[in-house]
Write an enzyme that holds these catalytic residues in place. Structure first.
Site, PDB file in Angstrom:
ATOM      1  N   ALA A 261      -6.674  -5.807   0.432  1.00 55.45           N
ATOM      2  CA  ALA A 261      -6.800  -5.298  -0.676  1.00 55.45           C
ATOM      3  C   ALA A 261      -5.355  -5.370  -1.374  1.00 55.45           C
ATOM      4  O   ALA A 261      -4.436  -5.208  -0.498  1.00 55.45           O
ATOM      5  CB  ALA A 261      -7.314  -3.867  -0.975  1.00 55.45           C
TER       6      ALA A 261
ATOM      7  N   TYR B  14      -4.305   0.103 -10.470  1.00 50.80           N
ATOM      8  CA  TYR B  14      -4.996  -0.119  -9.251  1.00 50.80           C
ATOM      9  C   TYR B  14      -6.386   0.674  -9.052  1.00 50.80           C
ATOM     10  O   TYR B  14      -7.252  -0.076  -8.638  1.00 50.80           O
ATOM     11  CB  TYR B  14      -4.015   0.738  -8.156  1.00 50.80           C
ATOM     12  CG  TYR B  14      -4.489   0.873  -6.927  1.00 50.80           C
ATOM     13  CD1 TYR B  14      -4.762  -0.173  -6.019  1.00 50.80           C
ATOM     14  CD2 TYR B  14      -5.298   2.361  -6.441  1.00 50.80           C
ATOM     15  CE1 TYR B  14      -5.477  -0.048  -4.771  1.00 50.80           C
ATOM     16  CE2 TYR B  14      -5.634   2.514  -5.148  1.00 50.80           C
ATOM     17  CZ  TYR B  14      -5.811   1.227  -4.255  1.00 50.80           C
ATOM     18  OH  TYR B  14      -6.446   1.395  -3.065  1.00 50.80           O
TER      19      TYR B  14
ATOM     20  N   LYS C  20      -9.781  -1.773  -8.574  1.00 49.01           N
ATOM     21  CA  LYS C  20     -10.768  -1.299  -7.374  1.00 49.01           C
ATOM     22  C   LYS C  20     -12.097  -0.992  -7.921  1.00 49.01           C
ATOM     23  O   LYS C  20     -13.126  -1.404  -7.362  1.00 49.01           O
ATOM     24  CB  LYS C  20     -10.328  -0.011  -6.269  1.00 49.01           C
ATOM     25  CG  LYS C  20      -8.998  -0.400  -5.660  1.00 49.01           C
ATOM     26  CD  LYS C  20      -9.165  -1.318  -4.655  1.00 49.01           C
ATOM     27  CE  LYS C  20      -9.866  -0.828  -3.694  1.00 49.01           C
ATOM     28  NZ  LYS C  20     -10.019  -1.783  -2.389  1.00 49.01           N
TER      29      LYS C  20
ATOM     30  N   THR D 172     -11.591   3.445  -3.458  1.00 47.15           N
ATOM     31  CA  THR D 172     -10.475   4.679  -3.292  1.00 47.15           C
ATOM     32  C   THR D 172     -10.751   5.779  -4.237  1.00 47.15           C
ATOM     33  O   THR D 172     -11.758   5.719  -5.194  1.00 47.15           O
ATOM     34  CB  THR D 172      -9.288   3.962  -3.955  1.00 47.15           C
ATOM     35  OG1 THR D 172      -8.283   4.846  -4.187  1.00 47.15           O
ATOM     36  CG2 THR D 172      -9.237   3.005  -5.065  1.00 47.15           C
ATOM     37  N   ASP D 173     -10.105   6.894  -3.835  1.00 53.01           N
ATOM     38  CA  ASP D 173     -10.411   8.152  -4.875  1.00 53.01           C
ATOM     39  C   ASP D 173      -9.909   7.767  -6.200  1.00 53.01           C
ATOM     40  O   ASP D 173     -10.517   8.576  -7.249  1.00 53.01           O
ATOM     41  CB  ASP D 173      -9.685   9.280  -4.050  1.00 53.01           C
ATOM     42  CG  ASP D 173      -8.215   8.914  -3.776  1.00 53.01           C
ATOM     43  OD1 ASP D 173      -8.114   7.611  -3.277  1.00 53.01           O
ATOM     44  OD2 ASP D 173      -7.578   9.583  -3.704  1.00 53.01           O
TER      45      ASP D 173
ATOM     46  N   THR E 125      -2.816  -3.103  -2.737  1.00 52.36           N
ATOM     47  CA  THR E 125      -2.755  -1.412  -2.569  1.00 52.36           C
ATOM     48  C   THR E 125      -1.386  -0.746  -3.313  1.00 52.36           C
ATOM     49  O   THR E 125      -0.974   0.253  -3.168  1.00 52.36           O
ATOM     50  CB  THR E 125      -2.842  -1.061  -1.042  1.00 52.36           C
ATOM     51  OG1 THR E 125      -1.730  -1.945  -0.430  1.00 52.36           O
ATOM     52  CG2 THR E 125      -3.956  -1.365  -0.655  1.00 52.36           C
TER      53      THR E 125
ATOM     54  N   GLN F 128      -2.811  -1.440   7.559  1.00 51.57           N
ATOM     55  CA  GLN F 128      -2.978  -0.143   8.336  1.00 51.57           C
ATOM     56  C   GLN F 128      -4.439   0.147   8.796  1.00 51.57           C
ATOM     57  O   GLN F 128      -4.807   0.392  10.163  1.00 51.57           O
ATOM     58  CB  GLN F 128      -2.234   1.033   7.865  1.00 51.57           C
ATOM     59  CG  GLN F 128      -2.751   1.443   6.545  1.00 51.57           C
ATOM     60  CD  GLN F 128      -2.232   2.911   6.179  1.00 51.57           C
ATOM     61  OE1 GLN F 128      -1.884   3.774   6.774  1.00 51.57           O
ATOM     62  NE2 GLN F 128      -2.455   3.299   4.813  1.00 51.57           N
ATOM     63  N   LEU F 129      -5.540  -0.021   7.966  1.00 51.51           N
ATOM     64  CA  LEU F 129      -6.718   0.301   8.374  1.00 51.51           C
ATOM     65  C   LEU F 129      -7.342  -1.025   9.016  1.00 51.51           C
ATOM     66  O   LEU F 129      -7.960  -0.884  10.283  1.00 51.51           O
ATOM     67  CB  LEU F 129      -7.578   0.372   7.004  1.00 51.51           C
ATOM     68  CG  LEU F 129      -9.166   0.472   7.439  1.00 51.51           C
ATOM     69  CD1 LEU F 129      -9.463   1.863   8.369  1.00 51.51           C
ATOM     70  CD2 LEU F 129      -9.678   0.712   6.100  1.00 51.51           C
TER      71      LEU F 129
HETATM   72  N1  LIG Z   1      -3.822   3.711   1.818  1.00 52.01           N
HETATM   73  C1  LIG Z   1      -4.347   4.772   1.098  1.00 52.01           C
HETATM   74  O1  LIG Z   1      -3.982   5.898   0.849  1.00 52.01           O
HETATM   75  C2  LIG Z   1      -5.895   4.334   0.621  1.00 52.01           C
HETATM   76  C3  LIG Z   1      -6.741   5.263  -0.100  1.00 52.01           C
HETATM   77  C4  LIG Z   1      -7.955   5.037  -0.500  1.00 52.01           C
HETATM   78  C5  LIG Z   1      -8.534   3.581  -0.208  1.00 52.01           C
HETATM   79  N2  LIG Z   1      -7.884   2.724   0.464  1.00 52.01           N
HETATM   80  C6  LIG Z   1      -8.375   1.460   0.408  1.00 52.01           C
HETATM   81  O2  LIG Z   1      -8.364   1.367   1.919  1.00 52.01           O
HETATM   82  C7  LIG Z   1      -8.330  -0.180   2.198  1.00 52.01           C
HETATM   83  C8  LIG Z   1      -7.475  -0.513   3.160  1.00 52.01           C
HETATM   84  O3  LIG Z   1      -6.149  -0.040   2.715  1.00 52.01           O
HETATM   85  P1  LIG Z   1      -4.703   0.055   3.678  1.00 52.01           P
HETATM   86  O4  LIG Z   1      -4.462   1.458   3.426  1.00 52.01           O
HETATM   87  O5  LIG Z   1      -5.063  -0.525   4.976  1.00 52.01           O
HETATM   88  O6  LIG Z   1      -3.734  -0.846   2.845  1.00 52.01           O
HETATM   89  P2  LIG Z   1      -2.578  -1.957   3.464  1.00 52.01           P
HETATM   90  O7  LIG Z   1      -2.151  -1.175   4.516  1.00 52.01           O
HETATM   91  O8  LIG Z   1      -1.810  -2.095   2.284  1.00 52.01           O
HETATM   92  O9  LIG Z   1      -3.363  -3.206   3.801  1.00 52.01           O
HETATM   93  C9  LIG Z   1      -3.827  -4.031   2.681  1.00 52.01           C
HETATM   94  C10 LIG Z   1      -3.955  -5.459   3.521  1.00 52.01           C
HETATM   95  O10 LIG Z   1      -4.652  -6.464   2.576  1.00 52.01           O
HETATM   96  C11 LIG Z   1      -3.690  -7.587   2.811  1.00 52.01           C
HETATM   97  N3  LIG Z   1      -3.628  -8.268   1.257  1.00 52.01           N
HETATM   98  C12 LIG Z   1      -3.010  -7.993   0.354  1.00 52.01           C
HETATM   99  N4  LIG Z   1      -3.292  -9.225  -0.571  1.00 52.01           N
HETATM  100  C13 LIG Z   1      -4.118  -9.876  -0.041  1.00 52.01           C
HETATM  101  C14 LIG Z   1      -4.643 -11.157  -0.382  1.00 52.01           C
HETATM  102  N5  LIG Z   1      -4.273 -11.863  -1.446  1.00 52.01           N
HETATM  103  N6  LIG Z   1      -5.526 -11.842   0.654  1.00 52.01           N
HETATM  104  C15 LIG Z   1      -5.637 -11.330   1.744  1.00 52.01           C
HETATM  105  N7  LIG Z   1      -5.195 -10.199   2.034  1.00 52.01           N
HETATM  106  C16 LIG Z   1      -4.429  -9.717   1.346  1.00 52.01           C
HETATM  107  C17 LIG Z   1      -2.180  -7.049   3.097  1.00 52.01           C
HETATM  108  O11 LIG Z   1      -1.687  -8.000   3.526  1.00 52.01           O
HETATM  109  P3  LIG Z   1      -0.105  -8.293   3.380  1.00 52.01           P
HETATM  110  O12 LIG Z   1       0.223  -7.352   4.769  1.00 52.01           O
HETATM  111  O13 LIG Z   1       0.227  -9.622   3.919  1.00 52.01           O
HETATM  112  O14 LIG Z   1       0.505  -7.682   2.282  1.00 52.01           O
HETATM  113  C18 LIG Z   1      -2.604  -5.911   3.816  1.00 52.01           C
HETATM  114  O15 LIG Z   1      -2.643  -6.479   5.068  1.00 52.01           O
HETATM  115  C19 LIG Z   1      -8.111  -0.837   0.887  1.00 52.01           C
HETATM  116  O16 LIG Z   1      -9.290  -1.210   0.011  1.00 52.01           O
HETATM  117  C20 LIG Z   1      -7.542   0.215  -0.071  1.00 52.01           C
HETATM  118  O17 LIG Z   1      -7.984   0.126  -1.314  1.00 52.01           O
HETATM  119  C21 LIG Z   1      -6.452   2.957   0.580  1.00 52.01           C
END
Ligand SMILES: NC(=O)c1ccc[n+]([C@@H]2O[C@H](COP(=O)([O-])OP(=O)(O)OC[C@H]3O[C@@H](n4cnc5c(N)ncnc54)[C@H](OP(=O)(O)O)[C@@H]3O)[C@@H](O)[C@H]2O)c1
Length: 305
Positions: free
Chosen positions: A62, A129, A133, A103-104, A64, A14-15
């Protein structure tokens, strides 16, 4: 060989998807998803990096799955911890700037007075998780590369899997919803993060910039999940989108058991970010409006009456 300016990893998350739209791909930036840059296949990842030689890597990839991580400890550590050591090592050896997101959940704060958390506060993650992180943060910090790590909270967008989309859907399916009201944080629209990054990057690339480190990234206000759910449903109704929910009841975290333990306090102090980069992210209500506008543009008929 031609050098890539910006490489975005996790391009289909999503990001990552929002970053791709904001930075634009082609001339200056390229985005790679898991199939082209897999954090579990480190030799292949290094070959890809050697071929592209990016000046900046923005890592939005990541592991996630917060609850699943409790049963996939090794996998979450491999992706969020070990792979970050390898990525950061490559960045140090190639003088590449690494932008990373954390992350928080690294704080693990359950203080019911909800103090604003500073980057220097103790990190005691409650679940795997958050632990994985945190391991990634530490690996990047000790690598010696130039890095900026932004700790985010409650990220949402108009695509992917997130609370915003779940509440929109449930708001038109159910008469009554129950949502946790004792967890506080800052819901952050991916567009807000991407726009901020676009402003920050030129500053960080200027010769002499040296404030590498970890920054909380969030807006000035904070809400509970219950307040956020209510806002989503009310704003959707105000736009004339279908609405079935008449009542959003409050739950406590204890009444909503989950595989991974959730912290109560995700309220951030973002003074360091503001002092360093000279601005504060837009308020949460504005992010929500922007996200809804984008959603409406992309899926005009989806939630119509
Ligand atoms: N979502 C939240 O509420 C939140 C809050 C705080 C911090 N964050 C941080 O923000 C960042 C972005 O998160 P997001 O919300 O965009 O998460 P997301 O939508 O789950 O996206 C994560 C991406 O990482 C990819 N991924 C997973 N395993 C992988 C691997 N082995 N090699 C390469 N890519 C891989 C996934 O690919 P697939 O689509 O193939 O699975 C997905 O496209 C992360 O660092 C997360 O920890 C998120």
């Amino acid at each position: 060989m031609k050098t890539t300016e910006i490489l975005i990893l996790g391009a289909h998350g999503q990001l990552g998807s929002t970053l791709i739209r904001t930075f634009g791909v082609g001339s200056a930036a390229i985005g790679l998803g898991r199939s082209q840059a897999d954090l579990q296949k480190l030799p292949e990842l290094v070959s890809t990096l050697n071929a592209l030689k990016p000046k900046v890597i923005i890592n939005a990839a990541a592991y996630t799955a917060v609850d699943k991580a409790e049963d996939e400890i090794e996998l979450s550590r491999q992706i969020n911890g070990t792979a970050m050591a390898e990525l950061a090592k490559w960045c140090r050896e190639n003088d590449t700037l690494l932008i990373h997101f954390s992350t928080d959940y690294v704080y693990g704060s359950s203080d019911k007075t909800y103090p604003a958390l500073k980057e220097s506060d103790p990190t005691l993650p409650l679940g795997q998780y958050g632990k994985s992180k945190l391991e990634g943060e530490l690996n990047i910090q000790k690598s010696g590369c130039r890095y900026l790590i932004f700790r985010l909270s409650w990220v949402y967008s108009f695509e992917g899997n997130n609370f915003f989309l779940t509440m929109l859907r449930l708001g038109q399916e159910r008469e009554s919803l129950s949502v946790v009201a004792d967890q506080m944080g800052y819901p952050t629209y991916t567009g807000t993060i991407a726009e901020a990054l676009k402003q920050i990057l030129p500053m960080a690339q200027k010769p002499g910039f040296s404030q590498w480190g970890i920054y909380n990234f969030a807006g000035p206000d904070f809400v509970s999940w219950h307040q956020f759910a209510t806002e989503i449903i009310e704003q959707a109704a105000a736009r004339g989108w279908r609405k079935k929910t008449q009542e959003v009841k409050k739950l406590t975290t204890d009444q909503w058991p989950s595989r991974a333990k959730r912290q109560l306090n995700s309220r951030f102090d973002c003074g360091l970010f503001k002092k360093t980069f000279g601005f504060q992210p837009s308020e949460h209500a504005l992010g929500l409006r922007q996200c809804m506008d984008e959603f409406q543009k992309k899926f005009p008929e989806k939630f119509r009456n």
